[in-house]
Design a protein around this motif. Structure first.
Motif, mmCIF file in Angstrom:
data_model
loop_
_atom_site.group_PDB
_atom_site.id
_atom_site.type_symbol
_atom_site.label_atom_id
_atom_site.label_comp_id
_atom_site.label_asym_id
_atom_site.label_seq_id
_atom_site.Cartn_x
_atom_site.Cartn_y
_atom_site.Cartn_z
ATOM 1 N N GLU A 735 41.255 -0.695 125.212
ATOM 2 C CA GLU A 735 41.478 0.678 124.779
ATOM 3 C C GLU A 735 42.164 0.672 123.407
ATOM 4 O O GLU A 735 43.090 -0.113 123.182
ATOM 5 N N CYS A 738 47.067 4.519 122.014
ATOM 6 C CA CYS A 738 47.199 5.848 122.618
ATOM 7 C C CYS A 738 48.671 6.246 122.581
ATOM 8 O O CYS A 738 49.544 5.421 122.884
ATOM 9 N N HIS A 741 50.282 5.816 126.118
ATOM 10 C CA HIS A 741 50.308 4.529 126.827
ATOM 11 C C HIS A 741 50.729 3.357 125.942
ATOM 12 O O HIS A 741 51.283 2.380 126.445
ATOM 13 N N SER A 742 50.453 3.428 124.677
ATOM 14 C CA SER A 742 50.687 2.271 123.796
ATOM 15 C C SER A 742 52.150 2.153 123.379
ATOM 16 O O SER A 742 52.868 3.153 123.262
ATOM 17 N N TYR A 754 45.823 -1.852 126.308
ATOM 18 C CA TYR A 754 46.027 -0.868 125.233
ATOM 19 C C TYR A 754 46.533 -1.602 123.988
ATOM 20 O O TYR A 754 47.605 -2.207 124.017
#
Length: 1015
Positions: A735, A738, A741-742, A754
């Motif tokens: 992914e 983000c 999330h990152s 991520y």
């Protein structure tokens, strides 16, 4: 008579090599010489060491200057005076902003000489004098100092040897002042007369003032410096416990205490080895060296730092029991005499690798714990191409002409005078010291204060650093501690931590259980099949192919492979011979019986540095000391070429006396000569293999976590893109970054990876910190508006996030988000948001409905990450129709094929005729490796043209089950037009649109190979 001599260590000023200065002095009939470089003592010890060869008494000192302006010269009466001068100089070098004062301080055991200047008043102390230059003599006749000649000395400065040296000096001064030669101020250069004259000629110049000559001689006679270069005893810190007797008792206690940790049932072989080593360590005076290393690593373990002890130190069982190394010398039959023997004058050698994140703390610990500590310097020298550019600027050449000269694309006869001068003087100054830097790993811990030997400077790291290099340090008996850093250990350490959070229910990993790793079938599978991408020392294309050829699946096999991959063994042809004997045991019968007896483990092939010593000793009849001189001479660490040649001659003489065939003698010598300077010590290779096994274990059982750690430690041999690809090949869902999330680094949640925010081009670290802090304090972001309200951010920074799809959880098209961001974020200075009682009502903007495509995502990823997260073959202008794959190539042995492949890495090398040939590493459509070789004609006609997809035509070669393509033609395939700048923004005209999948999420299909590499 000469009290002010400069070498080229008077950086960007002097032009004489130290030995050339002594040769000139001897030629001119001198017996005493004062070495006084400008604000440095770099050459001092070397001049002292060499002076005996020329029957010259050395005097040491420093020419203190502000820029080119001479303030005074200091000479040391003795070693204590030299120490005091070094302390004084170091104080100024550690505070770069401070200028050298007009008046020298009163330092014990020193003389001070001021330059004679008309009209300047001097109030000279007992140890101070005025230096009268030849050009000052007429002024002296009319000066008050005419009646005070007892305070006057001869001052004939020596900075260069001849007119060319003076011209070189002016060019160096122009470089230093960053100015055109024509604009160089006379105050910034020396006099053309600053050369050495014969003794009689110099006396004639001062014949009217014989008192000056006598004063100068008397001053020099009072100066006596003594340094011991015999290396009989080390000058390192002599004791760890402040008592050498208790030092030895402690070393003995720690050694036997370590038996329980390393061996279940130690036998007599082990006890005998311990006794022998302790005896030699004590006799050679290296007890404290072992204990200091033990202390450093004890601290490292207390902090949980990973480390690897390697180098020839791995040949020692005492080092193994002290946990300095993790290599069992008994298991590997390691040759202790390669490390220390009674005949060797050079020091033991421990190379300690730490993670790049931990090394600075280790260095800080050493400086805090021990008294006399300094980093070692390295001399950064002028390189030819860099010199061409520097001198090109000095002469005022335009950039185009400098480019022409640096690339070598010229006919010398067609060049104008200035260009020819640039080339001439660039060659002349090549190898001159340019500036001092820090040695990659060397630290010295001295018994005496560091300033007893040298002045120190303070580089940006903030630690005192010597003004001489490791060779000079070793000459004087200061043996370095090698504290290195590497990313491989960082990957291992980080993987263990990542496994903890991604698999919380699994038992802790014992990464030091090397014995179990050696028998693990999954690791054997990875080795045999060269499935080792990301693994320390075994992932490069060359190592990958070697593992395939050898089909290595044992620890000893990997140890040998780690050494035969080195350039010397490969060039000598012995790598191929080793592979043949490894794969086909009948080939061993061709080995010479004596060599096979000496090296049975490697089938009579020299693989390790120890083999040089063994063969020279047992085959060539040299003593162990002579054999080690031979090895060191070939490794470039030898000082006396004449002594090395004598040892070489002795080798040939002894072999002939034994009646060995002349052909065999030369063949054995060629093997020694071809690789001795490159091959590893066996213990060094064994240490590397231990770390390889640790990374192979993690790759075998936790491939995704290991790839995440590899990415976060900025890879290894390859670019980040390949490690992302490797994670995908092992079933990882990749992914892009983000905001919900990152983190700064890449993270993994089960199978989903991520990518970290720090991998975004031009994305600021402060912005990353704000995003993460706010998310941790107040929860996930719910929308773009919510994000803008909570995080102070500029339009440029939020645009990066939007383009990389960091707000994809909103399910709003990125083009619409960009419009919203531009409307809602002011371009004024961003301030931290202030909490208010009531929220200000936002004006509701209605943006037009916009679309973006999967192709736009791919090109945004290329711009911001450096690579697309889709299969790059889907970006071809003409869709790929070639169905040939890497796994099928072996069926086309010796046939010409054409295949499409994505470039991963290239390597340039030179043939024996100095022509460029190349090697390429590619991925096919499925993500499997393709290796290519490009011989000089093809490399010239079809050069690599950057990253991308190539159509490669060539003959398939199979050697020892390893497949290569010998390229005959190569074309760089065109990719589609960047849709972000295309005239037709609807993206409906691209021929490759049929390859798109998963339109709902605007993602292109990645490379997949059904997890064929997953173990």
């Amino acid at each position: 008579m000469y009290i002010n001599c400069h070498t080229y260590y008077s950086l960007r000023y002097g032009t004489i090599k130290p030995e050339d200065l002594l040769m000139a002095a001897s030629r001119h009939g001198l017996n005493t010489l004062a070495m006084t470089d400008i604000n440095t003592t770099s050459a001092c010890l070397d001049v002292v060491r060499l002076s005996k060869n020329y029957n010259i008494k050395p005097v040491l000192g420093v020419d203190f200057r502000n820029g080119a302006q001479q303030q005074f010269i200091m000479l040391a009466k003795n070693n204590n005076g030299f120490h005091n001068i070094n302390v004084y100089l170091s104080n100024h070098l550690h505070h770069a902003s401070s200028n050298i004062p007009n008046q020298a301080p009163l330092l014990e055991d020193t003389f001070v000489i001021y330059p004679f200047q008309k009209g300047k008043n001097f109030n000279l102390k007992a140890n101070e004098f005025l230096g009268v230059k030849p050009t000052d003599i007429n002024m002296l006749k009319f000066s008050t100092w005419y009646r005070l000649q007892h305070k006057l000395v001869v001052l004939q400065t020596v900075s260069f040897q001849n007119k060319k040296g003076f011209n070189t000096h002016r060019l160096l001064r122009a470089i230093d002042n960053n100015t055109l030669l024509s604009k160089l101020s006379k105050t910034e250069e020396g006099s053309i007369n600053d050369m050495m004259l014969p003794y009689d000629e110099l006396c004639n110049i001062y014949q009217e003032f014989p008192r000056l000559i006598n004063n100068t001689q008397l001053l020099l006679n009072q100066c006596n410096i003594d340094f011991d270069f015999s290396q009989q005893t080390p000058n390192n810190q002599k004791s760890y416990t402040e008592n050498e007797t208790t030092d030895y008792k402690l070393l003995e206690t720690l050694t036997y205490k370590g038996l329980a940790y390393r061996y279940e049932n130690p036998d007599t072989t082990i006890y005998n080895r311990i006794k022998k080593e302790l005896n030699i360590i004590k006799k050679k005076g290296f007890v404290s060296y072992f204990l200091i290393n033990w202390c450093i690593l004890k601290y490292a373990r207390s902090k949980g730092y990973f480390y690897v002890g390697r180098g020839s130190g791995a040949n020692s069982i005492v080092a193994y029991l002290l946990r300095i190394t993790d290599v069992d010398p008994i298991e590997l039959d390691l040759y202790f005499e390669r490390f220390i023997n009674l005949f060797r004058q050079n020091p033991p050698d421990f190379d300690i690798d730490f993670s790049w994140t931990d090394r600075d703390d280790i260095t800080n610990f050493i400086f805090k714990t021990f008294k006399n500590v300094a980093l070692l310097a390295v001399y950064n020298t002028f390189k030819f191409k860099a010199s061409v550019r520097e001198l090109g600027k000095v002469f005022g050449l335009p950039k185009a002409e400098m480019d022409l000269l640096t690339r070598g694309r010229y006919n010398k006869n067609d060049l104008d005078k200035l260009s020819r001068l640039v080339l001439t003087y660039s060659e002349h100054i090549q190898g001159f010291p340019n500036y001092l830097s820090i040695h990659a790993s060397g630290i010295i811990i001295s018994e005496k204060p560091i300033h007893y030997y040298t002045a120190t400077f303070l580089p940006p790291k903030g630690y005192a650093t010597t003004q001489f290099d490791m060779v000079v340090a070793e000459d004087i008996g200061l043996y370095k501690f090698d504290i290195l850093s590497q990313r491989g250990l960082g990957k291992i350490k980080d993987t263990v931590e990542i496994v903890k959070y991604n698999h919380p229910n699994k038992p802790p990993i014992d990464i030091h259980d090397i014995k179990r790793f050696k028998t693990d079938e999954n690791i054997k599978h990875l080795l045999r099949n060269a499935k080792a991408i990301g693994c320390f020392y075994v992932e490069s294309p060359a190592m990958r192919m070697l593992l395939k050829k050898l089909q290595v699946d044992t620890y000893l096999g990997l140890v040998a492979a780690s050494s035969i991959i080195r350039p010397g063994v490969a060039k000598s042809g012995m790598m191929r011979e080793y592979i043949l004997r490894y794969r086909y045991p009948k080939r061993i019968e061709k080995a010479h019986p004596v060599l096979l007896k000496i090296m049975p483990e490697t089938f009579g092939v020299m693989v390790y540095q120890e083999d040089v010593i063994k063969v020279a000793h047992l085959f060539g009849g040299l003593t162990l000391g002579e054999a080690d001189k031979l090895r060191r001479g070939m490794s470039g660490k030898f000082r006396s070429r004449d002594e090395f040649i004598a040892v070489k001659q002795l080798f040939f003489t002894n072999c002939r006396k034994k009646g060995e065939p002349e052909t065999l003698i030369h063949d054995v010598w060629n093997q020694i000569e071809s690789f001795a300077g490159y091959a590893f010590a066996k213990g060094h290779s064994a240490s590397y293999a231990v770390e390889s096994y640790q990374s192979l274990f993690l790759k075998a059982y936790y491939p995704l976590e290991y790839m995440v750690a590899t990415i976060n430690n900025f890879g290894g041999f390859y670019r980040t893109e390949l490690y992302v690809h490797e994670a995908r090949m092992h079933g990882g869902n990749i992914e892009p970054p983000c905001v919900n999330h990152s983190f700064s680094e890449t993270i993994i949640k089960q199978q989903t990876i991520y990518l970290g925010l720090m991998f975004l081009q031009a994305f600021e670290s402060n912005t990353i910190k704000k995003i993460i802090f706010e998310r941790q304090q107040n929860g996930l972001y719910t929308s773009l508006d919510d994000f803008i309200n909570r995080v102070p951010i500029s339009i440029e920074q939020i645009s990066i996030l939007i383009k990389i799809n960091a707000f994809r959880f909103t399910h709003v098209n990125k083009r619409e988000l960009l419009w919203e961001a531009h409307l809602k974020i002011s371009k004024t200075t961003i301030k931290h948001p202030v909490a208010t009682l009531f929220k200000t009502e936002k004006i509701s903007y209605k943006t037009p409905q916009l679309t973006s495509s999967a192709l736009e995502n791919a090109f945004d990823e290329i711009e911001l990450l450096g690579f697309p997260l889709c299969n790059p073959f889907l970006l071809l202008e003409t869709p790929s129709s070639n169905t040939l794959r890497a796994k099928n190539l072996i069926k086309f042995q010796n046939k010409t094929i054409t295949i499409e492949c994505y470039l991963v890495a290239t390597k340039n090398t030179k043939t024996s005729h100095n022509k460029t040939m190349q090697f390429g590493t590619f991925l096919d459509y499925d993500g499997d490796f393709i290796d290519t070789v490009h011989f000089p004609p093809v490399a010239k006609k079809y050069p690599f043209r950057g990253r991308g997809i190539y159509t490669v035509t060539g003959r398939v070669l199979v050697e020892f089950d390893c497949v290569n393509i010998e390229v005959s033609r190569m074309e760089h395939a065109a990719i589609i037009e960047d849709p972000r700048y295309a005239v037709n923004s609807s993206n409906t005209t691209f021929q490759n649109k049929k390859s798109f999948k998963d339109h709902k999420t605007n993602r292109l299909s990645p490379m997949v190979s059904k997890n064929t590499q997953h173990t």
